[in-house]
Design an enzyme around this catalytic site. Structure first.
Site, PDB file in Angstrom:
ATOM      1  N   ASP A  35      13.034   4.044  -1.785  1.00 52.68           N
ATOM      2  CA  ASP A  35      13.368   3.592  -2.665  1.00 52.68           C
ATOM      3  C   ASP A  35      14.357   3.923  -3.140  1.00 52.68           C
ATOM      4  O   ASP A  35      16.146   4.534  -3.007  1.00 52.68           O
ATOM      5  CB  ASP A  35      12.635   4.042  -3.647  1.00 52.68           C
ATOM      6  CG  ASP A  35      11.965   3.689  -5.160  1.00 52.68           C
ATOM      7  OD1 ASP A  35      13.013   2.998  -5.942  1.00 52.68           O
ATOM      8  OD2 ASP A  35      11.201   2.800  -5.289  1.00 52.68           O
ATOM      9  N   ASN A  90       0.933   1.142  -7.800  1.00 52.47           N
ATOM     10  CA  ASN A  90       1.434   0.434  -9.774  1.00 52.47           C
ATOM     11  C   ASN A  90       0.114  -0.827 -10.000  1.00 52.47           C
ATOM     12  O   ASN A  90       1.164  -2.061  -8.867  1.00 52.47           O
ATOM     13  CB  ASN A  90       2.630   0.265 -10.761  1.00 52.47           C
ATOM     14  CG  ASN A  90       2.498   1.660 -10.696  1.00 52.47           C
ATOM     15  OD1 ASN A  90       2.458   2.853 -10.724  1.00 52.47           O
ATOM     16  ND2 ASN A  90       3.819   2.142 -10.876  1.00 52.47           N
ATOM     17  N   HIS A 103       2.501  -2.772  -2.586  1.00 54.30           N
ATOM     18  CA  HIS A 103       2.907  -1.626  -2.386  1.00 54.30           C
ATOM     19  C   HIS A 103       2.675  -0.239  -2.851  1.00 54.30           C
ATOM     20  O   HIS A 103       2.332   0.508  -3.708  1.00 54.30           O
ATOM     21  CB  HIS A 103       4.976  -2.000  -2.343  1.00 54.30           C
ATOM     22  CG  HIS A 103       5.299  -1.331  -3.630  1.00 54.30           C
ATOM     23  ND1 HIS A 103       4.551  -2.495  -5.192  1.00 54.30           N
ATOM     24  CD2 HIS A 103       5.464  -0.275  -4.499  1.00 54.30           C
ATOM     25  CE1 HIS A 103       5.588  -2.156  -6.300  1.00 54.30           C
ATOM     26  NE2 HIS A 103       5.920  -1.376  -5.961  1.00 54.30           N
ATOM     27  N   HIS A 105       4.387   4.188  -3.462  1.00 53.50           N
ATOM     28  CA  HIS A 105       5.055   4.861  -3.214  1.00 53.50           C
ATOM     29  C   HIS A 105       4.726   5.788  -2.780  1.00 53.50           C
ATOM     30  O   HIS A 105       3.432   6.423  -3.035  1.00 53.50           O
ATOM     31  CB  HIS A 105       5.360   4.995  -5.232  1.00 53.50           C
ATOM     32  CG  HIS A 105       5.676   4.330  -5.709  1.00 53.50           C
ATOM     33  ND1 HIS A 105       7.179   3.597  -5.997  1.00 53.50           N
ATOM     34  CD2 HIS A 105       5.433   3.214  -6.338  1.00 53.50           C
ATOM     35  CE1 HIS A 105       7.335   2.582  -6.422  1.00 53.50           C
ATOM     36  NE2 HIS A 105       6.134   2.386  -7.067  1.00 53.50           N
TER      37      HIS A 105
END
Length: 117
Positions: A35, A90, A103, A105
């Site tokens: 990230d 999310n 995606h 995390h």
């Protein structure tokens, strides 16, 4: 406003190699890269190679690809030497999803508290 796809999607452009990323792993269906604004010492994004807006959509379209994403997240955490890690997904703008390409995390490298914050 419609969700971006293909050339307009940030993660699709990274998967295609049109934008740079620090890739730390890949699998048949997914790519893992660091990230650019990490929230933990280890903060990696695992994205499917094909565009789908969120993980629920990915699960509905192809459970095998969702399983591949979770397996790649585990491998990334193992490769980073993490004794434990958190995966976060999310879903939707109300949950602060900012890139509408599925995606995960992968977060670790320090003691993570609950709830996050």
């Amino acid at each position: 406003m419609s969700e971006p796809t293909g050339e307009d999607c940030l993660f699709c452009r990274i998967v295609a190699g049109a934008l740079p990323a620090q890739v730390v792993g890949e699998s048949r269906h997914c790519l893992a890269f660091r990230d650019i604004d990490p929230a933990a010492p280890t903060h990696v994004l695992v994205v499917p190679r094909r565009h789908v807006p969120d993980l629920a959509s990915l699960a509905a379209a192809s459970p095998d690809e969702l399983a591949d994403a979770v397996a790649l997240a585990a491998r990334v955490a193992d490769d980073a030497g993490l004794p434990g890690y958190r995966t976060v997904a999310n879903t939707g703008a109300a949950a602060q999803q900012s890139v509408f390409h599925a995606h995960l995390h992968v977060l670790g490298g320090r003691t993570l508290s609950w709830p996050p914050g």
